[in-house]
Design a protein around this motif. Sequence first.
Motif, PDB file in Angstrom:
ATOM      1  N   MET A   1     133.922  68.149 -23.241  1.00 30.12           N
ATOM      2  CA  MET A   1     134.669  69.265 -23.820  1.00 30.12           C
ATOM      3  C   MET A   1     135.640  69.806 -22.772  1.00 30.12           C
ATOM      4  O   MET A   1     135.288  69.968 -21.601  1.00 30.12           O
ATOM      5  CB  MET A   1     133.716  70.368 -24.268  1.00 30.12           C
ATOM      6  CG  MET A   1     134.416  71.538 -24.961  1.00 30.12           C
ATOM      7  SD  MET A   1     133.241  72.761 -25.595  1.00 30.12           S
ATOM      8  CE  MET A   1     132.403  71.789 -26.865  1.00 30.12           C
ATOM      9  N   ASP A   2     136.863  70.069 -23.211  1.00 29.57           N
ATOM     10  CA  ASP A   2     137.903  70.557 -22.307  1.00 29.57           C
ATOM     11  C   ASP A   2     137.670  72.060 -22.039  1.00 29.57           C
ATOM     12  O   ASP A   2     137.934  72.901 -22.897  1.00 29.57           O
ATOM     13  CB  ASP A   2     139.282  70.327 -22.931  1.00 29.57           C
ATOM     14  CG  ASP A   2     140.408  70.570 -21.941  1.00 29.57           C
ATOM     15  OD1 ASP A   2     140.220  71.390 -21.034  1.00 29.57           O
ATOM     16  OD2 ASP A   2     141.481  69.951 -22.093  1.00 29.57           O
ATOM     17  N   ILE A   3     137.169  72.381 -20.849  1.00 32.96           N
ATOM     18  CA  ILE A   3     136.829  73.761 -20.510  1.00 32.96           C
ATOM     19  C   ILE A   3     138.073  74.641 -20.500  1.00 32.96           C
ATOM     20  O   ILE A   3     138.027  75.821 -20.887  1.00 32.96           O
ATOM     21  CB  ILE A   3     136.119  73.823 -19.139  1.00 32.96           C
ATOM     22  CG1 ILE A   3     134.809  73.010 -19.197  1.00 32.96           C
ATOM     23  CG2 ILE A   3     135.827  75.273 -18.768  1.00 32.96           C
ATOM     24  CD1 ILE A   3     133.832  73.505 -20.234  1.00 32.96           C
ATOM     25  N   SER A   4     139.211  74.087 -20.082  1.00 35.23           N
ATOM     26  CA  SER A   4     140.429  74.898 -20.023  1.00 35.23           C
ATOM     27  C   SER A   4     140.866  75.337 -21.417  1.00 35.23           C
ATOM     28  O   SER A   4     141.356  76.454 -21.609  1.00 35.23           O
ATOM     29  CB  SER A   4     141.551  74.112 -19.338  1.00 35.23           C
ATOM     30  OG  SER A   4     141.927  72.973 -20.105  1.00 35.23           O
ATOM     31  N   LEU A   6     138.812  75.782 -23.968  1.00 40.49           N
ATOM     32  CA  LEU A   6     137.850  76.804 -24.383  1.00 40.49           C
ATOM     33  C   LEU A   6     138.230  78.143 -23.769  1.00 40.49           C
ATOM     34  O   LEU A   6     138.168  79.188 -24.439  1.00 40.49           O
ATOM     35  CB  LEU A   6     136.442  76.403 -23.956  1.00 40.49           C
ATOM     36  CG  LEU A   6     135.319  77.398 -24.283  1.00 40.49           C
ATOM     37  CD1 LEU A   6     135.209  77.616 -25.788  1.00 40.49           C
ATOM     38  CD2 LEU A   6     133.981  76.896 -23.711  1.00 40.49           C
ATOM     39  N   ARG A   7     138.670  78.124 -22.507  1.00 40.96           N
ATOM     40  CA  ARG A   7     139.107  79.359 -21.854  1.00 40.96           C
ATOM     41  C   ARG A   7     140.341  79.923 -22.552  1.00 40.96           C
ATOM     42  O   ARG A   7     140.495  81.139 -22.678  1.00 40.96           O
ATOM     43  CB  ARG A   7     139.408  79.079 -20.385  1.00 40.96           C
ATOM     44  CG  ARG A   7     139.673  80.343 -19.563  1.00 40.96           C
ATOM     45  CD  ARG A   7     139.954  80.026 -18.101  1.00 40.96           C
ATOM     46  NE  ARG A   7     138.837  79.307 -17.491  1.00 40.96           N
ATOM     47  CZ  ARG A   7     138.904  78.031 -17.082  1.00 40.96           C
ATOM     48  NH1 ARG A   7     140.023  77.342 -17.235  1.00 40.96           N
ATOM     49  NH2 ARG A   7     137.861  77.454 -16.540  1.00 40.96           N
ATOM     50  N   GLU A 152     126.050  71.488 -25.383  1.00 40.85           N
ATOM     51  CA  GLU A 152     127.388  71.843 -24.914  1.00 40.85           C
ATOM     52  C   GLU A 152     128.137  72.651 -25.973  1.00 40.85           C
ATOM     53  O   GLU A 152     128.806  73.648 -25.657  1.00 40.85           O
ATOM     54  CB  GLU A 152     128.175  70.582 -24.563  1.00 40.85           C
ATOM     55  CG  GLU A 152     129.537  70.870 -23.967  1.00 40.85           C
ATOM     56  CD  GLU A 152     130.314  69.601 -23.666  1.00 40.85           C
ATOM     57  OE1 GLU A 152     131.078  69.594 -22.683  1.00 40.85           O
ATOM     58  OE2 GLU A 152     130.167  68.611 -24.436  1.00 40.85           O
ATOM     59  N   ASN A 155     126.626  76.195 -26.217  1.00 45.86           N
ATOM     60  CA  ASN A 155     127.053  77.046 -25.105  1.00 45.86           C
ATOM     61  C   ASN A 155     128.506  77.480 -25.266  1.00 45.86           C
ATOM     62  O   ASN A 155     128.871  78.601 -24.881  1.00 45.86           O
ATOM     63  CB  ASN A 155     126.860  76.299 -23.783  1.00 45.86           C
ATOM     64  CG  ASN A 155     125.386  76.161 -23.410  1.00 45.86           C
ATOM     65  OD1 ASN A 155     124.560  76.983 -23.807  1.00 45.86           O
ATOM     66  ND2 ASN A 155     125.052  75.117 -22.666  1.00 45.86           N
ATOM     67  N   ALA A 156     129.324  76.609 -25.845  1.00 50.35           N
ATOM     68  CA  ALA A 156     130.724  76.978 -26.087  1.00 50.35           C
ATOM     69  C   ALA A 156     130.807  78.130 -27.085  1.00 50.35           C
ATOM     70  O   ALA A 156     131.573  79.093 -26.895  1.00 50.35           O
ATOM     71  CB  ALA A 156     131.500  75.762 -26.594  1.00 50.35           C
ATOM     72  N   SER A 159     129.561  81.342 -25.498  1.00 58.06           N
ATOM     73  CA  SER A 159     130.487  81.894 -24.512  1.00 58.06           C
ATOM     74  C   SER A 159     131.642  82.652 -25.155  1.00 58.06           C
ATOM     75  O   SER A 159     132.307  83.450 -24.485  1.00 58.06           O
ATOM     76  CB  SER A 159     131.042  80.775 -23.626  1.00 58.06           C
ATOM     77  OG  SER A 159     131.960  79.961 -24.349  1.00 58.06           O
TER      78      SER A 159
END
Length: 392
Positions: A1-4, A6-7, A152, A155-156, A159
């Motif tokens: 998963m692309d954390i950026s 998600l941010r 994962e 948690n996304a 968050s």
Amino acid sequence: MDISKLRDIKDWLVDGARSAATPSQMMSECCDRLLRLGVPLWRVGVFVRTLHPDIAGRSFIWRQGAEVEMGTVDFGFESTPAYTDSPLALVFEHGGEFRADPRSPEAERFPILMDLRAEGVTDYLTLPMTFIDRAVHASSWTTKSPGGFTDEQLNAIRSLMPALARYTEIITLRRTASMLLDTYVGNSAGERILGGQIRRGHTDTLDAAIWLSDLRGFTPLSDRLPAEDVVEILNQYFDCQVDPIREQGGEVLKFMGDGLLAVFPIREQDGDPTEVCGRVLTAARASRARVDALEYAVRDNGERFRFGVALHVGRLLYGNIGGGNRLDFTCIGPAVNLAARLEKMAARLKRTVVASEAFAAACPEPWTDLGEFPIAGLAKEQRVFGLREEES
């Protein structure tokens, strides 16, 4: 998963989801972004308790490929099986998360999970959304992915909760402020106050038809009945007027004991006084019929009621009036004063509906000229008109 990415979704929510004009559009865009991120959502719900005189809560339901559905629940919903037998009750009452596989035997105690099982849902998650005042609201998340949500993906979703809660809280507070203003000062006044017209002396002129009514015999009624009965009678009596007034484009400005002040604005550019006054008279007749049908049981007797309403049309001053930091958004002026005096004439003439000469001229109805009468505070006698249908 692309954390950026998600941010980016979190930052977008914290920044007010500016690309979405409404909460429904926010729900749709947020879920679409999560889908593109790889979170296999099927159905997402946001459930918010509200501060509203008639509505206990609102819901926003997103489904993949469908429009967001908005709903409301009435007071008393929390005592119904639809709520008590729902996982959402656990979130609202305990503030924790709940997760279940709708295909599991233990899920059978929740009817909503059985409905989701029939849709092919494989995982169900509810999460609390906690506002700054620690009030708990809720969200639900489901998927049809064969294995349910991965750790994962869970948690996304988790968050996102702080950012989603902040956005939801801001929208809820703005909606609450607007609703409370509408409830206590009226739609038009509420819009003006939210728009910044909060300084004393900030007023506008307005051409309008004016409605001023009161309940006949209210003082002796309140003397001989319990206070609780009087309040209930007043509420039912005002119900007889408020709906007809609003249905005909009027705005209730003030309740004064058993009195009611409303205005029906006439637009400055293209307003038609005849059309507006016709709607006012329609509302008056509807209110008269409702009050005539109103009966309140007290002990072994049924109380019946009568009211009077005075109608006038003219220019008034509309805005903030008061002292210190305590203001009232209301209307004043000679036109309002005349309506108040005419309302007293209605009782004296044993009429339900009376009108000024200006109103009768603007509203071509079968009026009866009741004569000219001295009006307190006015140098000239005023001609008063009554509906011909009330002569008997």
